[in-house]
Scaffold this motif. Structure first.
Motif, PDB file in Angstrom:
ATOM      1  N   ILE A 148      22.229  39.299  -5.923  1.00 30.78           N
ATOM      2  CA  ILE A 148      21.679  38.922  -4.538  1.00 30.78           C
ATOM      3  C   ILE A 148      20.248  38.785  -4.667  1.00 30.78           C
ATOM      4  CG2 ILE A 148      21.509  39.567  -2.320  1.00 30.78           C
ATOM      5  CD1 ILE A 148      24.601  40.371  -2.553  1.00 30.78           C
ATOM      6  N   LEU A 149      19.566  39.898  -5.310  1.00 27.60           N
ATOM      7  CA  LEU A 149      18.098  40.229  -5.108  1.00 27.60           C
ATOM      8  C   LEU A 149      17.525  39.050  -6.048  1.00 27.60           C
ATOM      9  CD1 LEU A 149      18.001  44.073  -5.986  1.00 27.60           C
ATOM     10  CD2 LEU A 149      17.140  42.936  -3.817  1.00 27.60           C
ATOM     11  N   ASN A 150      18.314  38.523  -7.075  1.00 28.46           N
ATOM     12  CA  ASN A 150      17.517  37.296  -7.927  1.00 28.46           C
ATOM     13  C   ASN A 150      17.949  36.190  -7.309  1.00 28.46           C
ATOM     14  OD1 ASN A 150      16.727  39.268  -9.847  1.00 28.46           O
ATOM     15  ND2 ASN A 150      18.465  39.087 -11.012  1.00 28.46           N
ATOM     16  N   GLY A 151      18.239  36.093  -5.930  1.00 23.52           N
ATOM     17  CA  GLY A 151      18.632  34.691  -5.344  1.00 23.52           C
ATOM     18  C   GLY A 151      19.801  34.116  -5.476  1.00 23.52           C
ATOM     19  N   GLN A 152      20.783  34.671  -6.387  1.00 25.18           N
ATOM     20  CA  GLN A 152      21.825  33.879  -6.916  1.00 25.18           C
ATOM     21  C   GLN A 152      22.890  33.692  -5.639  1.00 25.18           C
ATOM     22  OE1 GLN A 152      23.672  35.834 -10.369  1.00 25.18           O
ATOM     23  NE2 GLN A 152      24.597  33.925 -11.039  1.00 25.18           N
TER      24      GLN A 152
ATOM     25  N   LEU B  74      22.343  46.155   1.475  1.00 28.15           N
ATOM     26  CA  LEU B  74      21.170  46.701   0.761  1.00 28.15           C
ATOM     27  C   LEU B  74      20.249  45.644   0.158  1.00 28.15           C
ATOM     28  CD1 LEU B  74      23.136  49.801  -0.961  1.00 28.15           C
ATOM     29  CD2 LEU B  74      21.290  49.860   1.128  1.00 28.15           C
ATOM     30  N   PRO B  75      20.766  44.783  -0.367  1.00 28.64           N
ATOM     31  CA  PRO B  75      19.913  43.858  -1.080  1.00 28.64           C
ATOM     32  C   PRO B  75      19.374  42.780   0.084  1.00 28.64           C
ATOM     33  CG  PRO B  75      21.995  43.134  -1.485  1.00 28.64           C
ATOM     34  CD  PRO B  75      22.162  44.727  -1.174  1.00 28.64           C
ATOM     35  N   VAL B  76      19.966  42.368   0.818  1.00 32.43           N
ATOM     36  CA  VAL B  76      19.441  41.622   2.203  1.00 32.43           C
ATOM     37  C   VAL B  76      18.365  42.403   2.881  1.00 32.43           C
ATOM     38  CG1 VAL B  76      19.803  40.544   4.321  1.00 32.43           C
ATOM     39  CG2 VAL B  76      21.368  39.981   2.280  1.00 32.43           C
ATOM     40  N   LEU B  77      18.661  43.710   3.091  1.00 33.24           N
ATOM     41  CA  LEU B  77      17.388  44.232   3.578  1.00 33.24           C
ATOM     42  C   LEU B  77      16.216  44.453   2.843  1.00 33.24           C
ATOM     43  CD1 LEU B  77      19.598  46.923   5.620  1.00 33.24           C
ATOM     44  CD2 LEU B  77      18.250  45.260   6.529  1.00 33.24           C
ATOM     45  N   SER B  78      16.693  44.455   1.437  1.00 34.40           N
ATOM     46  CA  SER B  78      15.431  44.629   0.437  1.00 34.40           C
ATOM     47  C   SER B  78      14.641  43.413   0.447  1.00 34.40           C
ATOM     48  CB  SER B  78      15.939  44.738  -0.974  1.00 34.40           C
ATOM     49  OG  SER B  78      16.239  46.470  -1.017  1.00 34.40           O
ATOM     50  N   LYS B  79      15.312  42.301   0.555  1.00 32.79           N
ATOM     51  CA  LYS B  79      14.427  41.067   0.527  1.00 32.79           C
ATOM     52  C   LYS B  79      13.597  40.432   1.772  1.00 32.79           C
ATOM     53  CE  LYS B  79      16.547  37.466  -1.413  1.00 32.79           C
ATOM     54  NZ  LYS B  79      17.444  36.659  -1.821  1.00 32.79           N
TER      55      LYS B  79
ATOM     56  N   ALA C  49      17.642  36.075   7.974  1.00 26.11           N
ATOM     57  CA  ALA C  49      19.349  36.155   7.262  1.00 26.11           C
ATOM     58  C   ALA C  49      20.161  36.200   8.287  1.00 26.11           C
ATOM     59  CB  ALA C  49      19.350  37.435   6.399  1.00 26.11           C
ATOM     60  N   VAL C  50      21.177  35.493   8.004  1.00 23.46           N
ATOM     61  CA  VAL C  50      22.134  35.655   9.135  1.00 23.46           C
ATOM     62  C   VAL C  50      23.843  36.162   8.381  1.00 23.46           C
ATOM     63  CG1 VAL C  50      23.770  34.054  10.622  1.00 23.46           C
ATOM     64  CG2 VAL C  50      21.313  33.636  10.213  1.00 23.46           C
ATOM     65  N   ILE C  51      24.197  37.052   9.174  1.00 18.23           N
ATOM     66  CA  ILE C  51      25.462  37.602   8.645  1.00 18.23           C
ATOM     67  C   ILE C  51      26.745  37.114   9.692  1.00 18.23           C
ATOM     68  CG2 ILE C  51      26.939  39.745   8.148  1.00 18.23           C
ATOM     69  CD1 ILE C  51      24.168  41.130   7.378  1.00 18.23           C
ATOM     70  N   THR C  52      27.710  36.670   9.233  1.00 16.01           N
ATOM     71  CA  THR C  52      28.716  35.951  10.089  1.00 16.01           C
ATOM     72  C   THR C  52      30.170  36.718   9.827  1.00 16.01           C
ATOM     73  OG1 THR C  52      29.404  34.289   8.451  1.00 16.01           O
ATOM     74  CG2 THR C  52      27.885  33.546  10.174  1.00 16.01           C
ATOM     75  N   ALA C  53      30.584  37.260  10.762  1.00  9.20           N
ATOM     76  CA  ALA C  53      31.987  38.020  10.803  1.00  9.20           C
ATOM     77  C   ALA C  53      32.993  37.346  11.776  1.00  9.20           C
ATOM     78  CB  ALA C  53      31.665  39.381  11.406  1.00  9.20           C
TER      79      ALA C  53
ATOM     80  N   ASN D  14      16.606  24.453   4.243  1.00  8.73           N
ATOM     81  CA  ASN D  14      17.224  23.355   3.544  1.00  8.73           C
ATOM     82  C   ASN D  14      17.960  23.988   2.144  1.00  8.73           C
ATOM     83  OD1 ASN D  14      16.485  21.235   4.984  1.00  8.73           O
ATOM     84  ND2 ASN D  14      14.429  20.892   4.174  1.00  8.73           N
ATOM     85  N   GLU D  15      17.191  25.022   1.711  1.00  5.06           N
ATOM     86  CA  GLU D  15      17.668  25.442   0.610  1.00  5.06           C
ATOM     87  C   GLU D  15      18.113  26.993   1.004  1.00  5.06           C
ATOM     88  OE1 GLU D  15      18.214  24.650  -2.486  1.00  5.06           O
ATOM     89  OE2 GLU D  15      17.509  22.669  -2.055  1.00  5.06           O
ATOM     90  N   ILE D  16      19.398  27.272   1.050  1.00  2.00           N
ATOM     91  CA  ILE D  16      19.931  28.818   1.363  1.00  2.00           C
ATOM     92  C   ILE D  16      20.556  29.488   0.320  1.00  2.00           C
ATOM     93  CG2 ILE D  16      19.849  28.056   3.977  1.00  2.00           C
ATOM     94  CD1 ILE D  16      22.994  28.073   3.613  1.00  2.00           C
ATOM     95  N   GLN D  17      20.408  30.606   0.212  1.00  3.34           N
ATOM     96  CA  GLN D  17      21.162  31.544  -0.641  1.00  3.34           C
ATOM     97  C   GLN D  17      22.521  31.866   0.010  1.00  3.34           C
ATOM     98  OE1 GLN D  17      20.006  35.487  -1.188  1.00  3.34           O
ATOM     99  NE2 GLN D  17      21.257  35.727  -3.446  1.00  3.34           N
ATOM    100  N   MET D  18      23.779  31.710  -0.304  1.00  2.67           N
ATOM    101  CA  MET D  18      25.145  31.954   0.266  1.00  2.67           C
ATOM    102  C   MET D  18      25.843  33.030  -0.403  1.00  2.67           C
ATOM    103  SD  MET D  18      28.215  29.519   1.845  1.00  2.67           S
ATOM    104  CE  MET D  18      27.199  28.600   2.980  1.00  2.67           C
ATOM    105  N   LEU D  19      26.373  34.035   0.409  1.00  2.00           N
ATOM    106  CA  LEU D  19      26.901  35.049  -0.293  1.00  2.00           C
ATOM    107  C   LEU D  19      28.336  35.188   0.638  1.00  2.00           C
ATOM    108  CD1 LEU D  19      24.008  37.687   0.000  1.00  2.00           C
ATOM    109  CD2 LEU D  19      24.690  36.251  -1.771  1.00  2.00           C
ATOM    110  N   VAL D  20      29.392  35.037  -0.119  1.00  2.00           N
ATOM    111  CA  VAL D  20      30.635  34.992   0.428  1.00  2.00           C
ATOM    112  C   VAL D  20      31.501  36.059   0.130  1.00  2.00           C
ATOM    113  CG1 VAL D  20      33.010  33.555   0.680  1.00  2.00           C
ATOM    114  CG2 VAL D  20      30.866  32.410   0.498  1.00  2.00           C
TER     115      VAL D  20
END
Length: 428
Positions: free
Chosen positions: A37-41, A59-64, A74-78, A179-185
């Motif tokens: 996540i920290l590396n943008g993957q 933790l990584p999102v807050l670090s970035k 950043a957006v977190i959906t639940a 346009n370019e987003i990092q998605m974490l699922v």
């Protein structure tokens, strides 16, 4: 002093937060996804409740996040407001450790709140928003907030999003971001129907699957309780009373069954509440507050209603019904045996559940069979066909097959010949 969290390369104040809050080392999911996540993957994290996945993305999102940029990053959906609130609660636990010049602002965006009042609250743009996809989409559409600057989207409990029909809302939220987003699922399961959405937004994602045996739990005892043609609700009540749990979560498959089971337990004087999709949001919020305060001994719930809700202190799980999707069994039982405690996961089963039990055995779920006799739990002498399990692994405890008496086969053959003779005479 160095800790096991140092190798995650998160910001120093977050390392301090982990130490101060008593975390000795990262969980398996944290260890495996935080660096990526920290590396943008792009990441697909597959794990059940209790694996530490919330901190794995927080933790990584807050670090970035760059605190000097006064915009949503950043957006977190639940899928539910309760889960969104839980994620926000985890963020708030970290806030006291933020240095004065590195304050990261977060806001919740959920239903049940007046839109105008919420838009006013968001005029000073937070760095992070945590909410339900429908409400985020509505606010963006009505220009209550702008998320064009956001480059990270986290989709928590993605399979539940799919089940509840929210993936289209998540899609619309994603389309209004940078346009370019990092998605974490993150999800307990990754259904095939989720694939088109993942392929649309994710770029060569890394799939991290934390199997149930690696999830942090001290000990969960998986118990099979045979129904033996008795009334199922009466058996449940008998089992519930015998366990006398600190807090027991009882799982059913439908809202109607949840109501029926809860009513039957109330009629027996048990301290019980129910959680399902038809319970109004305000009432659900009130129920959850009371559950967290341990005001109920039993909570009857459907999978979708309870999914992602972190209820502390669950000592027992009772499956009134096995789920159709057996991945949900893992998710259900993972709610007990947490924070270094042991737990019991009991299933009231019928002969029709045999195939499901076999499949669970093949997943290294090791059952014992027990039943109540004179108020005591004893090993049950119930015959259940053994499933194919790996060598050296024990499955369900089985009673020995009865020996065939001498001459029994001969007697059967004679009876068969008599029947055939009778049938031939009738044909003439």
């Amino acid at each position: 002093m160095k800790t096991a969290f140092d190798r995650l390369n998160i910001k120093p104040f977050l390392l301090n937060a982990m130490t101060e809050q008593g975390f000795k080392k990262p969980t398996d999911i944290q260890e495996r996804v935080v660096p990526g996540i920290l590396n943008g993957q792009d990441i697909i994290g597959q794990s059940q409740t209790g694996s530490g996945k919330t901190l794995a993305f927080l933790l990584p999102v807050l670090s970035k996040i760059d605190p000097e940029r006064n915009e949503i990053q950043a957006v977190i959906t639940a899928p539910t407001r309760e889960l969104a609130q839980q994620i926000f609660d985890e963020y708030e636990k970290l806030v006291p450790y933020f240095p004065e010049d590195q304050q990261v602002r977060a806001k919740t965006v959920v239903g049940g709140t007046d839109r105008k009042r919420m838009a006013d609250r968001l005029k000073n743009a937070p760095h992070l928003i945590i909410g339900t996809p429908g409400r985020i989409k509505d606010l963006v559409k009505n220009e209550g907030i702008s998320i064009f600057s956001a480059t990270t989207l986290i989709v928590d409990e993605a399979d539940q999003m799919l089940d509840m029909g929210f993936i289209e809302d998540v899609d619309q939220v994603a389309s209004r971001m940078a346009n370019e987003i990092q998605m974490l699922v993150f999800s307990a399961t990754i259904p095939e129907k989720l694939q088109p959405f993942l392929k649309k937004y994710m770029n060569n994602p890394r799939h991290v699957h934390v199997s149930p045996e690696h999830v942090t739990a001290k000990e969960i005892k998986h118990v099979l309780i045979p129904l033996k043609h008795r009334d199922k609700k009466k058996t449940l009540i008998e089992v519930a009373k015998a366990y006398n749990p600190y807090l027991c979560l009882i799982f059913v498959n439908t809202k109607r069954t949840a109501d029926e089971v809860a009513e039957a337990m109330l009629a027996e004087g048990l301290n019980v509440e129910r959680i399902h999709g038809d319970v109004p949001p305000r009432e659900r919020k009130s129920i959850m507050k009371r559950v967290q305060k341990a005001e109920f001994q039993y909570v009857v719930a459907t999978d979708l209603a309870a999914r992602g809700i972190d209820i502390k202190g669950i000592s027992h799980i009772i499956n009134f019904e096995l789920p159709t999707d057996l991945d949900y069994y893992i998710h259900r039982t993972g709610r007990t045996g947490r924070a270094g405690m042991s737990g019991i996961a009991a299933t009231i089963y019928e002969p029709s559940d045999q195939l499901a039990i076999q499949k669970l055995q093949s997943r290294n779920i090791h059952f014992v069979q027990e039943e109540l006799k004179n108020g005591e739990w004893v090993e049950a002498q119930v015959r259940v066909k053994k499933a194919a399990v790996p060598k050296g692994k024990s499955g369900v405890s089985l009673s020995k097959p009865k020996k065939v008496k001498p001459g029994y086969k001969k007697k059967i053959a004679e009876e068969k010949r008599k029947i055939e003779k009778r049938q031939n005479r009738n044909k003439r």
